[in-house]
Design a protein around this motif. Structure first.
Motif, PDB file in Angstrom:
ATOM      1  N   MET A   1       8.353  19.635  -8.907  1.00 49.60           N
ATOM      2  CA  MET A   1       8.369  18.225  -8.688  1.00 49.60           C
ATOM      3  C   MET A   1       9.407  17.671  -7.792  1.00 49.60           C
ATOM      4  O   MET A   1       9.089  16.604  -7.054  1.00 49.60           O
ATOM      5  CB  MET A   1       8.764  17.922 -10.232  1.00 49.60           C
TER       6      MET A   1
ATOM      7  N   GLN B   1       1.171  14.122  -8.966  1.00 46.17           N
ATOM      8  CA  GLN B   1       1.846  15.626  -9.005  1.00 46.17           C
ATOM      9  C   GLN B   1       2.495  15.921 -10.334  1.00 46.17           C
ATOM     10  O   GLN B   1       2.260  17.070 -11.008  1.00 46.17           O
ATOM     11  CB  GLN B   1       2.890  15.621  -8.070  1.00 46.17           C
ATOM     12  N   TYR B   2       3.194  14.995 -10.764  1.00 47.79           N
ATOM     13  CA  TYR B   2       3.580  15.160 -12.026  1.00 47.79           C
ATOM     14  C   TYR B   2       2.692  15.538 -13.187  1.00 47.79           C
ATOM     15  O   TYR B   2       3.029  16.355 -13.892  1.00 47.79           O
ATOM     16  CB  TYR B   2       4.448  13.732 -12.553  1.00 47.79           C
TER      17      TYR B   2
ATOM     18  N   VAL C   1       0.802   9.105  -5.636  1.00 52.42           N
ATOM     19  CA  VAL C   1       1.059  10.563  -5.255  1.00 52.42           C
ATOM     20  C   VAL C   1       1.955  11.152  -6.285  1.00 52.42           C
ATOM     21  O   VAL C   1       1.623  12.377  -6.814  1.00 52.42           O
ATOM     22  CB  VAL C   1       1.348  10.721  -3.660  1.00 52.42           C
ATOM     23  N   TRP C   2       3.119  10.584  -6.502  1.00 54.50           N
ATOM     24  CA  TRP C   2       4.028  11.298  -7.266  1.00 54.50           C
ATOM     25  C   TRP C   2       3.684  11.478  -8.849  1.00 54.50           C
ATOM     26  O   TRP C   2       3.800  12.385  -9.350  1.00 54.50           O
ATOM     27  CB  TRP C   2       5.298  10.568  -7.363  1.00 54.50           C
TER      28      TRP C   2
ATOM     29  N   ALA D   1       7.235  17.257  -4.937  1.00 54.14           N
ATOM     30  CA  ALA D   1       6.346  16.279  -5.090  1.00 54.14           C
ATOM     31  C   ALA D   1       7.007  15.015  -4.530  1.00 54.14           C
ATOM     32  O   ALA D   1       6.265  14.341  -3.752  1.00 54.14           O
ATOM     33  CB  ALA D   1       5.816  16.128  -6.478  1.00 54.14           C
TER      34      ALA D   1
ATOM     35  N   PRO E   1       2.735   7.703   2.784  1.00 56.78           N
ATOM     36  CA  PRO E   1       2.943   6.393   2.849  1.00 56.78           C
ATOM     37  C   PRO E   1       3.591   6.213   4.262  1.00 56.78           C
ATOM     38  O   PRO E   1       3.405   5.236   4.844  1.00 56.78           O
ATOM     39  CB  PRO E   1       3.717   5.870   1.821  1.00 56.78           C
TER      40      PRO E   1
ATOM     41  N   GLU F   1       0.922  -1.153   0.000  1.00 52.43           N
ATOM     42  CA  GLU F   1      -0.047  -0.036   0.005  1.00 52.43           C
ATOM     43  C   GLU F   1       0.972   0.963   0.178  1.00 52.43           C
ATOM     44  O   GLU F   1       0.532   2.304  -0.700  1.00 52.43           O
ATOM     45  CB  GLU F   1      -0.873  -0.026   1.167  1.00 52.43           C
ATOM     46  N   SER F   2       1.853   1.126   1.051  1.00 50.50           N
ATOM     47  CA  SER F   2       2.898   2.381   1.036  1.00 50.50           C
ATOM     48  C   SER F   2       3.621   2.801  -0.404  1.00 50.50           C
ATOM     49  O   SER F   2       3.462   3.936  -0.859  1.00 50.50           O
ATOM     50  CB  SER F   2       4.004   1.928   1.969  1.00 50.50           C
TER      51      SER F   2
ATOM     52  N   GLY G   1       5.003  12.987  -1.678  1.00 48.22           N
ATOM     53  CA  GLY G   1       4.654  11.352  -1.981  1.00 48.22           C
ATOM     54  C   GLY G   1       5.050  10.660  -1.101  1.00 48.22           C
ATOM     55  O   GLY G   1       4.736   9.453  -0.607  1.00 48.22           O
ATOM     56  N   LEU G   2       6.538  11.012  -0.447  1.00 45.63           N
ATOM     57  CA  LEU G   2       7.085   9.979   0.593  1.00 45.63           C
ATOM     58  C   LEU G   2       6.307  10.227   1.838  1.00 45.63           C
ATOM     59  O   LEU G   2       6.225   9.095   2.665  1.00 45.63           O
ATOM     60  CB  LEU G   2       8.487  10.469   0.802  1.00 45.63           C
TER      61      LEU G   2
ATOM     62  N   ALA H   1       1.979   3.738   6.811  1.00 46.88           N
ATOM     63  CA  ALA H   1       2.657   2.414   7.441  1.00 46.88           C
ATOM     64  C   ALA H   1       2.678   2.386   8.685  1.00 46.88           C
ATOM     65  O   ALA H   1       2.707   1.515   9.565  1.00 46.88           O
ATOM     66  CB  ALA H   1       3.845   2.519   6.563  1.00 46.88           C
TER      67      ALA H   1
ATOM     68  N   SER I   1       0.953   3.876  -3.070  1.00 47.89           N
ATOM     69  CA  SER I   1       0.437   5.359  -2.754  1.00 47.89           C
ATOM     70  C   SER I   1       1.471   6.410  -3.061  1.00 47.89           C
ATOM     71  O   SER I   1       1.192   7.248  -3.614  1.00 47.89           O
ATOM     72  CB  SER I   1      -0.233   5.482  -1.417  1.00 47.89           C
ATOM     73  N   PHE I   2       2.727   5.901  -2.747  1.00 47.28           N
ATOM     74  CA  PHE I   2       3.866   6.959  -3.197  1.00 47.28           C
ATOM     75  C   PHE I   2       3.711   6.958  -4.812  1.00 47.28           C
ATOM     76  O   PHE I   2       3.781   8.341  -5.207  1.00 47.28           O
ATOM     77  CB  PHE I   2       5.353   6.368  -2.869  1.00 47.28           C
TER      78      PHE I   2
END
Lengths: 623, 537
Positions: free
Chosen positions: B192, A98-99, A94-95, B195, B203, A86-87, B199-200, B207, A90-91
């Motif tokens: 970016m 955003q991109y 999200v990335w 971002a 999660p 899941e982590s 994004g990091l 977790a 989801s990273f």
């Protein structure tokens, strides 16, 4: 002081969410692969989320309640793997989002910018700078937020919700139905609140634009504000606008908070219902402990995206308002129709000697290399002629600035335009470079109507020195060449030709000297010399000077005049003249009065006539 | 849960608990609306205050600040940076409080069930905080960078829009689109980099929560089997831990907000803490009236490293007229701009009626000066309002009189709404000459004892110049007048004329004296004379 609410942006248009979104979706087309990837990741993330409570149910019902600990480590391992998956997913999600968002923002920003470049001068006369800046920055930023908050994650949310509903129904039908009793209320509340917030949102954005417009003008005119000790009044007006912006935000916040709390409360109510009904089921033996725990966790997960959804709605509504304004700007079609080259321009009797040049579009970039002599090098380009026929023009409505104005500039002729201020001289130069289109009559270049000549080609042939010299940030050299590499080699030569080299070479970094915003580290005279060098560097066929020597000292003016004399040879020149020396150099003088041509001819001839020119001469040029 | 397992022992029925949860939820909802509304409204009020402070600061800063800073950059601070700060004090504060309350209450309830299990369940959290701290430090830097890029973007738009006419005239549309694309790309790249960190963050948070659940499941499960923990407690414990998941995820977002907010606040502080070079005097001297004697004693001024004025000494008696001439870049405009203290002036170098101007209240000083700048900046208001700008509450009679003096009345009569005609972006486009005359009227309406004209007639033709000068000379009266001009014709009637060059006075005297001296002024005069004569032929 109230300024008659002139800064207020009107609130226009209605709520057409779907149409706006549909149009916006078009911007995703180049990135369909990214959208696809995200859409593939979403179900996986959803599955990972859905499986966690189910594993807990398994652990409780099959191992903890029964006291069989053997299978527990295996379940723990699965659980751990799910968390990792899941982590990671989801990273990625999200990335990627955003991109995607950044790419789309970039595209829209560039489209807007290019669009604004094409809009006609009259658009800029009307539109406050501040509001265009808001459009290109803040409004586009809001779209970015829409991606960050997740227009596409909404898809994921819907998936998750559907999944949870499915799993719950599958696990226990009755309990699910009891829990879902709150859903109609939830939908009704969300829908109602959403509608109310939209109007409020539009007002917020309009007031923000107003505030920014005021601010940008105020910063630009700070010297005047301070000189006239108007700080108190400006502060008062700013306070009013700032306060009205703040106040517009308040109802939005209240609605948003109410929506948020409603969702929150309903989620707790659902848990309450679950415990109330579920306990009876457990007692009746139709529900296991593990299932009840899993249900509670599902409810928690069910409401999380919904709770999030209300926040997303705020962002989406902000984005809708922004989209509406952005599309309005993109739809603004105040563009001068792009000319289509006429097949063969008809020759003109007044064209005189030489052949009529066929218009040669983009090839115009090649200039004759030497500057010094004025365009009579081996290049042998054709000198154009210009004709204004019965031109009528008004900036607004029926307030005609030019009334049936006619003028002819023969090949290589130097025509001086004289007349009172406000008589329409500057307008003539603007129409010639087609910053505006005439309302009646026509202007021809080499026998072709201006409107049939591609704009870029037309303007490249005309070198214009504007009344207000405008400098850009960058170096002095950049300002002369305006970033055109083809012009760069001639930049210094051009500066020398107009006598700008003297002061430029005295600068610390010479041509590399930094120009600050609007050239405010240069005096007006210096700016004028630079803008003059700019016109010369582009080596145009037609030279248009608008009071170009107004703020230049006598010595510099003499130098410019000398440079010009050589330069005008081989070009057709139109000068809005205030100096007799310029007028005397002209082949012909045209007197314009209240938008009409009243006299024309040579200096002596006009003096002898003792008409308007004679009077002007008495007044203007003897002083 | 206990009541479900063994109904006899529990004090209330299971349905009672269900009802209690619902009542508690409703109460909680009410509190939520209240706290959220209060905090977020508050954030808007704070934003409002900061914006007020920012603008007030700008009003107090002198011109050298505005010459240094780009308008777009300032605008960006007002909008984007301020938004980040508002998010911090609004959503940020709201969620910090929320998170703290949820954490404390959940941990308290969990500890009551099993202290050991609680300890084990929260083990992942310190690890998370460590990771997050490292991420957010990087986030701060990248965020500030992104804000700077955005400011650059804003400036680029601002400049391009303001210069639309030049861009069009030179067909530089393509080039400016390219340049804009480059700025825009840089901004995107900096976003970016942000971002990645964003994004990091999420999660990591999610977790952490899930790891806690796992620990409880394994360790707690064993305890239940061993009979050390009731099933009800185990379920409740799980429930409390679930309560922590959402706030933990939110925490990542808050940290993000905090970094952005802090980065932006530091940019706002750069404005808020900018020192105005021109300040109100500590021990002001307020004269009853200003007669208009101006004295310069070894007045010097430099901009950065470049000296613009060098040790200028000059006495301008009240009611006299001073003309200033000289080549481009001689320091003429700088000199006259120092008199109203648009730039900082060193102590004891500039005096009005014998008082150091640094000791005069700014309002007294500037109200005494009618200034017509070289470039006539007008506001997007009506012609009348622009003229009345010089004097708050000027009535239409005064406005009309000032317009007549500046020979603007004829033009105004032709405007569609007379003095009520809008100027500029939203109204009519004034010609350069009309702008200058409006600026003159604006200065005259103040009825000032000192009048400074900085090359005010460059954009009007000689005829209009003549007309304005004639009409102005009636207005001069007992006023002290300083005129900067390239045209010697505009300096007719000046008692004294100074010739500036390289920041120094190289010649000074009356027209006749300077002509007799046969220096630079005489040469200039001869040249202009010669040209006129040539034109007479």
């Amino acid at each position: 002081m109230h300024f008659q609410g002139i800064y207020e942006d009107e609130i226009v248009g209605k709520a057409y969410d779907r149409r706006l979104l549909w149009r916006f979706a078009g911007y995703l087309r180049p990135y369909l692969h990214l959208v696809g990837t995200v859409l593939c990741i979403l179900p996986l993330t959803t599955a990972a989320k859905l499986a966690q409570p189910w594993l807990i149910k398994q652990a409780i019902d099959n191992h903890i309640v029964t006291g069989d600990l053997a299978g527990l480590p295996a379940i723990a391992l699965y659980f751990l793997l799910l968390i990792l998956a899941e982590s990671l997913l989801s990273f990625l999600e999200v990335w990627l989002l955003q991109y995607l968002g950044q790419r789309v923002m970039q595209d829209i920003r560039l489209e807007l910018f290019s669009h604004v470049q094409r809009l006609s001068a009259s658009f800029f006369d009307r539109t406050p700078t501040g509001s265009l800046v808001t459009r290109l920055t803040s409004d586009v930023e809001v779209l970015g937020e829409m991606f960050a908050a997740g227009i596409i994650t909404v898809v994921g949310d819907v998936l998750l919700l559907a999944g949870i509903v499915g799993v719950m129904l599958w696990m226990n039908l009755h309990l699910s139905l009891v829990t879902f009793a709150v859903l109609p209320v939830l939908f009704w509340i969300t829908f109602t609140f959403r509608r109310r917030m939209r109007g409020a949102f539009r007002q917020v954005r309009a007031r923000l634009a107003t505030l920014n417009t005021f601010l940008s003008e105020s910063i630009g005119g700070m010297a005047i504000v301070q000189l006239f000790t108007r700080q108190r009044e400006e502060m008062a007006e700013f306070t009013r606008l700032n306060g009205s912006y703040r106040d517009a935000n308040m109802p939005v916040i209240t609605w948003d908070a109410a929506l948020y709390a409603a969702v929150e409360t309903l989620s707790s109510v659902a848990v309450g219902l679950l415990v109330w009904y579920g306990s009876g089921e457990i007692l009746a033996g139709t529900l296991t402990f593990g299932a009840l725990v899993a249900f509670i966790q599902y409810i928690e997960k069910f409401f999380a995206p919904i709770r999030d959804l209300s926040a997303k709605y705020s962002v989406m509504q902000g984005a809708m308002a922004a989209l509406e304004r952005l599309f309005n700007l993109l739809d603004c079609n105040e563009v001068l129709a792009e000319g289509v080259p006429a097949p063969s321009p008809r020759p003109s009797p007044t064209g005189g000697e030489g052949e009529v040049s066929a218009y040669s579009g983009a090839d115009d970039k090649k200039f004759p290399p030497p500057l010094t002599g004025g365009g009579k090098g081996e290049g042998e380009r054709d000198i154009p002629f210009i004709r204004f026929t019965d031109v009528w023009f008004a900036y607004n409505g029926d307030d005609y600035v030019l009334k049936g104005f006619s003028l002819e500039l023969r090949r290589g002729e130097k025509v001086a335009l004289v007349g009172e201020t406000g008589g329409g001289k500057t307008t003539v130069t603007r129409l010639l470079s087609r910053l505006y289109d005439v309302q009646r009559g026509g202007i021809e270049l080499d026998g072709t109507d201006l409107r049939q000549i591609p704009l870029a080609g037309l303007r490249r042939r005309i070198g214009i020195v504007l009344q207000d010299p405008y400098l850009f940030t960058g170096t002095v050299e950049d300002n002369i060449c305006l970033g055109d590499e083809g012009v760069r080699p001639r930049g210094r030569q051009a500066a020398a030709l107009v006598g700008a080299d003297r002061f430029i070479e005295r600068l610390e970094k010479g041509y590399g000297e930094e120009v600050r915003e609007r050239g405010n580290n240069f005096s007006v005279g210096e700016r004028q010399l630079i803008s003059f060098a700019r016109a010369v560097a582009f080596d145009p066929e037609i030279l248009v000077l608008d009071e170009a020597t107004a703020s230049v000292d006598t010595e510099s003016e003499r130098l410019i005049q000398e440079g010009l004399r050589g330069l005008m040879a081989g070009r057709t020149t139109l000068v809005v003249a205030h100096r007799l020396s310029t007028i005397r150099d002209a082949d012909r003088i045209v007197v314009i009065h209240r938008g009409e041509k009243v006299e024309e001819g040579g200096h002596e001839e006009l003096i002898a006539r003792e008409g308007v020119y004679f009077r002007l001469y008495q007044l203007q040029f003897r002083g | 849960m206990e009541s479900i397992q063994s109904p006899a022992k529990a004090p209330h029925s299971p349905s009672w608990y269900g009802g209690a949860i619902i009542v508690a939820a409703l109460l909680h909802g009410a509190i939520r609306v209240f706290s959220r509304t209060t905090l977020l409204h508050n954030a808007r009020r704070i934003e409002y205050r900061i914006r007020q402070d920012l603008y007030a600061r700008l009003l107090a800063l002198d011109l050298s600040y505005f010459n240094r800073e780009r308008t777009g950059d300032l605008l960006s601070r007002f909008s984007n940076d301020l938004t980040n700060v508002r998010m911090l004090v609004g959503f940020g504060a709201l969620n910090i409080i929320n998170t703290a309350i949820v954490y404390l209450s959940a941990l308290f309830l969990m500890a009551r069930i099993s202290p050991l299990l609680t300890l084990l369940a929260v083990i992942p959290f310190p690890m998370m905080i460590f990771v997050v701290k490292r991420i957010s430090a990087a986030m701060f830097r990248r965020s500030k960078r992104a804000q700077e890029e955005l400011a650059r973007l804003t400036s680029a738009v601002e400049e391009n829009v303001s210069a639309a006419a030049v861009v069009k005239a030179y067909c530089r549309e393509e080039a400016s689109i390219e340049a804009f694309a480059a700025v825009s790309r840089r901004y995107m790249a900096s976003n970016m980099r942000m971002a990645q960190l964003r994004g990091l963050m999420i999660p990591v948070m999610a977790a952490t929560g899930a790891l806690g659940t796992l620990i409880v499941l394994v360790i707690g499960g064993q305890k239940v089997v061993a009979g050390l923990l009731t099933l009800g407690d185990f379920v409740a414990f799980n429930g409390y831990l679930a309560m922590l998941i959402w706030p933990t995820i939110i925490l990542g977002w808050i940290l993000n907000l905090m970094q952005r907010g802090a980065a932006s606040m530091s940019r706002l502080n750069e404005v808020l803490l900018a020192e105005p070079g021109v300040t109100e005097p500590a021990d002001p001297v307020t004269p009853a009236r200003i007669a208009g004697m101006i004295e310069l004693r070894r007045l010097s001024f430099s901009y950065g490293e470049t000296p613009l004025l060098r040790e200028i000494s000059l006495v301008i008696p009240p009611g006299s007229r001073l003309g200033i001439v000289g080549p481009i870049g001689a320091g003429k405009s700088t000199l006259v701009r120092l008199i109203p203290r648009l730039f900082p002036v060193a102590d004891a170098t500039l005096f009005i009626d014998g008082t150091d101007i640094n000791r005069l209240p700014l309002r007294t000083l500037r109200d005494a000066i009618g200034f017509v700048p070289q470039e006539s900046f007008l506001f997007s208001r009506t012609v009348g309002e622009n003229i009345a700008f010089g004097k708050g509450g000027a009535d239409s009679g005064e406005i009309g009189a000032a317009a007549r003096l500046a020979s603007l009345d004829g033009d105004v009569a032709r405007f569609p709404d007379g003095f009520g005609t809008m100027v500029g972006e939203r109204g009519i486009t004034l010609s350069g000459g009309q702008k200058q005359r409006t600026a003159i009227a604006r200065a005259l309406v103040k009825d000032p004892p000192i009048l400074i004209l900085d090359d005010p007639l460059s954009a009007v033709d000689a005829g209009t110049e003549e007309e304005i000068l004639a009409s102005l000379s009636g207005f001069y009266g007992s006023r002290t007048v300083i005129i900067v001009s390239h045209r010697l014709s505009a300096l007719r009637g000046c008692d004294t004329i100074v010739y500036l060059e390289g920041g120094r006075i190289v010649e000074q005297g009356s027209n006749e004296e300077l002509l007799a001296r046969g220096g630079r002024y005489a040469a200039l005069h001869r040249e202009q004379q010669l040209r006129r004569e040539m034109e007479e032929i």
